[in-house]
Write a protein that holds these residues in place. Structure first.
Motif: not given
Length: 253
Positions: A87, A91, A119
């Motif tokens: 994650l 990002a 994302v």
């Protein structure tokens, strides 16, 4: 802001904010990076919900709760490269500027619905749920959300984030990816997400036994129908890249 903005509203609740943005001239304002970049002249009122949004990332029981007001930079810092969730990596990839990541919210990223957002592709692969404020509060799977309502919280099953894989293909590392392949394995099942230079994010959940080279060939062919011929390559070329991405995440998992 920009020339067409006449008023900034500060609603007392997300429910009130939702009612306000039923007007075509009103727009939700949180991070605002997409709104300010576009400067849509039809928007005359901004509905500022910054003070109403949760801005935390926390673990509660078996769930990871990400407030819609949490920034992409918070994801980078909360999910380091070594934690296997991907994650934080996603990002960072979906926005190369740290300054913009400090303003861009996860709620806005999902609400924007960009198919080339790493994302968003990863969250779909993770089968994330959204707590959404509309006519009533509901928890909806991200893949099923039609875009109606204001996102309050993103919910992820904690047990699923440690078995993910990501492959992205771009002309330059800092450029937007034209093919994104994300995967998450839970038990004997794999959840897949394909995004990039396409009109939609394509997803599928299959068993490990089904995830064969033959299936990859067929799936990459079907998914490539949503891509297009342009300066980034032909649809046929992108089909081969999708196939390569699927083969690599299969090996990683």
């Amino acid at each position: 802001m920009w020339a067409s903005i006449e008023l900034v509203e500060f609603p007392e609740s997300l429910e009130a904010a939702y009612r306000s943005v039923q007007s075509d001239t009103n727009a939700i304002f949180a991070g605002g990076t997409y709104l300010i970049a576009e400067k849509n002249p039809s928007i005359t009122t901004l509905v500022d919900i910054n003070k109403l949004l949760l801005k935390t990332v926390e673990i509660e029981g078996g769930l990871i709760r990400i407030g819609a007001g949490a920034t992409l930079q918070q994801l980078v810092e909360y999910f380091p490269v070594a934690d296997q969730s991907n994650l934080g990596v996603c990002a960072r990839w979906c926005c190369s500027s740290k300054n913009i990541r400090n303003a861009r919210t996860i709620g806005g990223e999902i609400g924007r619905g960009r198919p080339d957002s790493e994302v968003l592709v990863m969250l779909q692969s993770l089968k994330a749920n959204l707590e959404v404020i509309a006519d009533r509060t509901a928890v909806i799977n991200l893949r099923d959300w039609d875009g109606n309502g204001i996102i309050k919280t993103v919910l992820i099953d904690k047990s699923r984030i440690n078995s993910t894989a990501l492959q992205r293909f771009a002309l330059l590392p800092s450029a937007r990816a034209f093919v994104i392949t994300a995967a998450m394995r839970y038990g004997n099942t794999v959840s897949l997400g394909i995004g990039g230079d396409t009109d939609r994010i394509s997803g599928r959940a299959i068993s490990i036994a089904e995830f064969t080279p033959e299936w990859i060939d067929q799936f990459s062919n079907n998914v490539s129908e949503h891509f297009r011929d342009n300066h980034l390559g032909s649809r046929q070329y992108k089909q081969s890249v999708i196939r390569t991405g699927l083969e690599r995440v299969r090996e990683e998992l």
